[in-house]
Design a protein around this motif. Structure first.
Motif, PDB file in Angstrom:
ATOM      1  N   LEU A  11      16.461 -12.635   3.505  1.00 58.20           N
ATOM      2  CA  LEU A  11      17.008 -12.464   2.153  1.00 58.20           C
ATOM      3  C   LEU A  11      16.666 -11.092   1.594  1.00 58.20           C
ATOM      4  O   LEU A  11      15.554 -10.601   1.798  1.00 58.20           O
ATOM      5  CB  LEU A  11      16.427 -13.528   1.219  1.00 58.20           C
ATOM      6  N   PRO A  12      17.588 -10.456   0.862  1.00 57.04           N
ATOM      7  CA  PRO A  12      17.256  -9.174   0.228  1.00 57.04           C
ATOM      8  C   PRO A  12      16.311  -9.384  -0.949  1.00 57.04           C
ATOM      9  O   PRO A  12      16.292 -10.445  -1.567  1.00 57.04           O
ATOM     10  CB  PRO A  12      18.617  -8.654  -0.250  1.00 57.04           C
ATOM     11  N   ALA A  13      15.527  -8.374  -1.260  1.00 60.12           N
ATOM     12  CA  ALA A  13      14.655  -8.395  -2.442  1.00 60.12           C
ATOM     13  C   ALA A  13      15.522  -8.030  -3.640  1.00 60.12           C
ATOM     14  O   ALA A  13      16.142  -6.970  -3.657  1.00 60.12           O
ATOM     15  CB  ALA A  13      13.512  -7.402  -2.271  1.00 60.12           C
ATOM     16  N   ARG A  14      15.572  -8.926  -4.623  1.00 65.20           N
ATOM     17  CA  ARG A  14      16.454  -8.684  -5.778  1.00 65.20           C
ATOM     18  C   ARG A  14      15.750  -9.107  -7.061  1.00 65.20           C
ATOM     19  O   ARG A  14      15.548 -10.287  -7.300  1.00 65.20           O
ATOM     20  CB  ARG A  14      17.747  -9.447  -5.600  1.00 65.20           C
ATOM     21  N   ASP A  15      15.412  -8.120  -7.888  1.00 64.51           N
ATOM     22  CA  ASP A  15      14.775  -8.358  -9.178  1.00 64.51           C
ATOM     23  C   ASP A  15      15.831  -8.219 -10.271  1.00 64.51           C
ATOM     24  O   ASP A  15      16.166  -7.115 -10.681  1.00 64.51           O
ATOM     25  CB  ASP A  15      13.639  -7.348  -9.383  1.00 64.51           C
ATOM     26  N   ASP A  16      16.363  -9.345 -10.746  1.00 69.69           N
ATOM     27  CA  ASP A  16      17.405  -9.330 -11.766  1.00 69.69           C
ATOM     28  C   ASP A  16      16.868  -9.118 -13.169  1.00 69.69           C
ATOM     29  O   ASP A  16      17.630  -8.819 -14.084  1.00 69.69           O
ATOM     30  CB  ASP A  16      18.202 -10.643 -11.727  1.00 69.69           C
ATOM     31  N   GLU A  17      15.555  -9.274 -13.384  1.00 64.60           N
ATOM     32  CA  GLU A  17      14.981  -9.144 -14.730  1.00 64.60           C
ATOM     33  C   GLU A  17      14.612  -7.705 -15.087  1.00 64.60           C
ATOM     34  O   GLU A  17      14.892  -7.250 -16.178  1.00 64.60           O
ATOM     35  CB  GLU A  17      13.763 -10.042 -14.860  1.00 64.60           C
ATOM     36  N   ALA A  18      13.951  -7.006 -14.175  1.00 67.12           N
ATOM     37  CA  ALA A  18      13.501  -5.640 -14.482  1.00 67.12           C
ATOM     38  C   ALA A  18      14.197  -4.581 -13.634  1.00 67.12           C
ATOM     39  O   ALA A  18      14.166  -3.405 -13.972  1.00 67.12           O
ATOM     40  CB  ALA A  18      11.994  -5.529 -14.292  1.00 67.12           C
ATOM     41  N   GLY A  19      14.812  -4.978 -12.516  1.00 71.25           N
ATOM     42  CA  GLY A  19      15.494  -4.009 -11.663  1.00 71.25           C
ATOM     43  C   GLY A  19      14.570  -3.180 -10.801  1.00 71.25           C
ATOM     44  O   GLY A  19      14.947  -2.096 -10.351  1.00 71.25           O
ATOM     45  N   VAL A  20      13.350  -3.669 -10.541  1.00 70.59           N
ATOM     46  CA  VAL A  20      12.395  -2.909  -9.727  1.00 70.59           C
ATOM     47  C   VAL A  20      12.940  -2.685  -8.318  1.00 70.59           C
ATOM     48  O   VAL A  20      12.844  -1.596  -7.766  1.00 70.59           O
ATOM     49  CB  VAL A  20      11.023  -3.622  -9.682  1.00 70.59           C
ATOM     50  N   VAL A  21      13.545  -3.703  -7.749  1.00 72.83           N
ATOM     51  CA  VAL A  21      14.100  -3.579  -6.401  1.00 72.83           C
ATOM     52  C   VAL A  21      15.347  -4.451  -6.311  1.00 72.83           C
ATOM     53  O   VAL A  21      15.412  -5.529  -6.883  1.00 72.83           O
ATOM     54  CB  VAL A  21      13.049  -3.969  -5.324  1.00 72.83           C
ATOM     55  N   SER A  22      16.332  -3.957  -5.610  1.00 74.55           N
ATOM     56  CA  SER A  22      17.551  -4.723  -5.364  1.00 74.55           C
ATOM     57  C   SER A  22      18.157  -4.210  -4.066  1.00 74.55           C
ATOM     58  O   SER A  22      19.142  -3.480  -4.048  1.00 74.55           O
ATOM     59  CB  SER A  22      18.536  -4.562  -6.520  1.00 74.55           C
ATOM     60  N   ARG A  23      17.519  -4.587  -2.969  1.00 78.56           N
ATOM     61  CA  ARG A  23      17.984  -4.127  -1.651  1.00 78.56           C
ATOM     62  C   ARG A  23      17.367  -4.968  -0.550  1.00 78.56           C
ATOM     63  O   ARG A  23      16.419  -5.703  -0.757  1.00 78.56           O
ATOM     64  CB  ARG A  23      17.661  -2.654  -1.439  1.00 78.56           C
ATOM     65  N   TRP A  24      17.891  -4.801   0.612  1.00 77.97           N
ATOM     66  CA  TRP A  24      17.367  -5.435   1.813  1.00 77.97           C
ATOM     67  C   TRP A  24      16.300  -4.490   2.357  1.00 77.97           C
ATOM     68  O   TRP A  24      16.569  -3.310   2.588  1.00 77.97           O
ATOM     69  CB  TRP A  24      18.510  -5.633   2.799  1.00 77.97           C
ATOM     70  N   VAL A  25      15.054  -4.959   2.517  1.00 79.51           N
ATOM     71  CA  VAL A  25      13.940  -4.079   2.867  1.00 79.51           C
ATOM     72  C   VAL A  25      13.279  -4.539   4.173  1.00 79.51           C
ATOM     73  O   VAL A  25      12.422  -5.418   4.168  1.00 79.51           O
ATOM     74  CB  VAL A  25      12.878  -4.045   1.734  1.00 79.51           C
ATOM     75  N   PRO A  26      13.683  -3.979   5.319  1.00 81.63           N
ATOM     76  CA  PRO A  26      12.975  -4.295   6.562  1.00 81.63           C
ATOM     77  C   PRO A  26      11.600  -3.637   6.561  1.00 81.63           C
ATOM     78  O   PRO A  26      11.331  -2.731   5.775  1.00 81.63           O
ATOM     79  CB  PRO A  26      13.881  -3.705   7.651  1.00 81.63           C
ATOM     80  N   SER A  27      10.714  -4.102   7.425  1.00 88.07           N
ATOM     81  CA  SER A  27       9.392  -3.495   7.509  1.00 88.07           C
ATOM     82  C   SER A  27       9.017  -3.286   8.965  1.00 88.07           C
ATOM     83  O   SER A  27       9.548  -3.944   9.866  1.00 88.07           O
ATOM     84  CB  SER A  27       8.341  -4.361   6.807  1.00 88.07           C
ATOM     85  N   SER A  28       8.098  -2.372   9.174  1.00 87.44           N
ATOM     86  CA  SER A  28       7.589  -2.120  10.519  1.00 87.44           C
ATOM     87  C   SER A  28       6.085  -1.949  10.422  1.00 87.44           C
ATOM     88  O   SER A  28       5.552  -1.609   9.366  1.00 87.44           O
ATOM     89  CB  SER A  28       8.236  -0.867  11.130  1.00 87.44           C
ATOM     90  N   SER A  29       5.427  -2.209  11.522  1.00 90.87           N
ATOM     91  CA  SER A  29       3.978  -2.032  11.548  1.00 90.87           C
ATOM     92  C   SER A  29       3.537  -1.550  12.918  1.00 90.87           C
ATOM     93  O   SER A  29       4.165  -1.845  13.927  1.00 90.87           O
ATOM     94  CB  SER A  29       3.251  -3.333  11.182  1.00 90.87           C
ATOM     95  N   VAL A  30       2.468  -0.798  12.913  1.00 91.88           N
ATOM     96  CA  VAL A  30       1.827  -0.322  14.135  1.00 91.88           C
ATOM     97  C   VAL A  30       0.414  -0.886  14.088  1.00 91.88           C
ATOM     98  O   VAL A  30      -0.281  -0.722  13.085  1.00 91.88           O
ATOM     99  CB  VAL A  30       1.800   1.223  14.200  1.00 91.88           C
ATOM    100  N   THR A  31       0.001  -1.571  15.149  1.00 95.06           N
ATOM    101  CA  THR A  31      -1.304  -2.224  15.145  1.00 95.06           C
ATOM    102  C   THR A  31      -2.115  -1.890  16.389  1.00 95.06           C
ATOM    103  O   THR A  31      -1.566  -1.564  17.437  1.00 95.06           O
ATOM    104  CB  THR A  31      -1.165  -3.767  15.063  1.00 95.06           C
ATOM    105  N   ALA A  32      -3.403  -1.995  16.232  1.00 96.91           N
ATOM    106  CA  ALA A  32      -4.352  -1.910  17.348  1.00 96.91           C
ATOM    107  C   ALA A  32      -5.330  -3.058  17.144  1.00 96.91           C
ATOM    108  O   ALA A  32      -5.745  -3.329  16.022  1.00 96.91           O
ATOM    109  CB  ALA A  32      -5.075  -0.570  17.360  1.00 96.91           C
ATOM    110  N   GLY A  33      -5.649  -3.748  18.202  1.00 89.19           N
ATOM    111  CA  GLY A  33      -6.543  -4.888  18.060  1.00 89.19           C
ATOM    112  C   GLY A  33      -7.491  -5.028  19.226  1.00 89.19           C
ATOM    113  O   GLY A  33      -7.254  -4.541  20.327  1.00 89.19           O
ATOM    114  N   LEU A  34      -8.576  -5.722  18.959  1.00 87.66           N
ATOM    115  CA  LEU A  34      -9.599  -6.015  19.955  1.00 87.66           C
ATOM    116  C   LEU A  34      -9.826  -7.504  19.933  1.00 87.66           C
ATOM    117  O   LEU A  34     -10.150  -8.077  18.889  1.00 87.66           O
ATOM    118  CB  LEU A  34     -10.875  -5.250  19.607  1.00 87.66           C
ATOM    119  N   ALA A  35      -9.612  -8.172  21.060  1.00 93.09           N
ATOM    120  CA  ALA A  35      -9.831  -9.618  21.159  1.00 93.09           C
ATOM    121  C   ALA A  35     -10.997  -9.871  22.108  1.00 93.09           C
ATOM    122  O   ALA A  35     -11.110  -9.252  23.153  1.00 93.09           O
ATOM    123  CB  ALA A  35      -8.567 -10.304  21.661  1.00 93.09           C
ATOM    124  N   PHE A  36     -11.835 -10.805  21.714  1.00 95.40           N
ATOM    125  CA  PHE A  36     -12.959 -11.152  22.574  1.00 95.40           C
ATOM    126  C   PHE A  36     -13.327 -12.592  22.392  1.00 95.40           C
ATOM    127  O   PHE A  36     -12.891 -13.280  21.507  1.00 95.40           O
ATOM    128  CB  PHE A  36     -14.166 -10.238  22.339  1.00 95.40           C
TER     129      PHE A  36
END
Length: 133
Positions: free
Chosen positions: A108-133
Motif C-alpha cells: 500500500l502507498p503511504a498516504r496522509d490525507d490530514e496533513a499531507g506529509v507523505v502521499s506516495r509509494w515508498v519502497p525501502s532498501s537495507s544493507v546489513t552485516a550480521g554475526l550469528a553464533f
C-alpha cells in the motif's frame, strides 16, 4: 547443508535529519524469508530469495495541508514483498558472518490525507552485516 533455509527477522532502524524535507525517521519490520544457497556444503556461499513482511514506518516532513511552513509526522503500516541476497562466511563453524542487501516493496502507498506529509509509494532498501553464533 541445506539448499533451502526458512528464516524470520525483526528489523529496527531510526534516524534524524534536521532538513525540512520528507524523511523516514523510524522503520520497524517483521519478515519471513526462504533463502536458497548457491553452495550449501561450502565454507562460504552466496544466497538469495523472496521475503514477505509487515512494516511500520514513521515519516517526518513538510505538512502542506496544515500550512505553508508547517511540519508533521505520519505513521504508515503495510504488508510488503521483497527480495534478499547476500554472502555468508565461516559456514562450518559455530560463528557465521553474513552480508546482505534487501529490497522491500510495500503493498500500500503511504498516504496522509490530514496533513499531507507523505502521499506516495515508498519502497525501502537495507544493507546489513550480521554475526550469528
Amino acid at each position: 547443508g541445506d539448499t533451502l533455509q526458512l528464516g524470520g527477522r525483526l528489523a529496527l532502524s531510526f534516524g534524524q535529519d534536521p532538513a525540512p524535507r520528507l524523511r523516514a525517521t523510524l522503520r520497524a519490520a517483521l519478515s519471513v524469508d526462504a533463502m536458497f544457497w548457491a553452495a550449501p556444503e561450502s565454507v562460504s556461499s552466496f544466497f538469495g530469495g523472496p521475503v514477505i513482511g509487515y512494516e511500520l514506518t514513521r515519516y517526518h516532513g513538510p505538512a502542506p495541508l496544515i500550512g505553508a511552513d508547517a511540519t508533521g509526522a505520519f505513521v504508515h503500516q503495510t504488508p510488503w514483498v521483497g527480495a534478499r541476497g547476500g554472502f555468508e562466511l565461516l559456514r562450518h563453524t559455530d560463528t557465521r558472518l553474513t552480508f546482505a542487501v534487501e529490497l522491500a516493496l510495500p503493498v500500500l502507498p503511504a498516504r496522509d490525507d490530514e496533513a499531507g506529509v507523505v502521499s506516495r509509494w515508498v519502497p525501502s532498501s537495507s544493507v546489513t552485516a550480521g554475526l550469528a553464533f
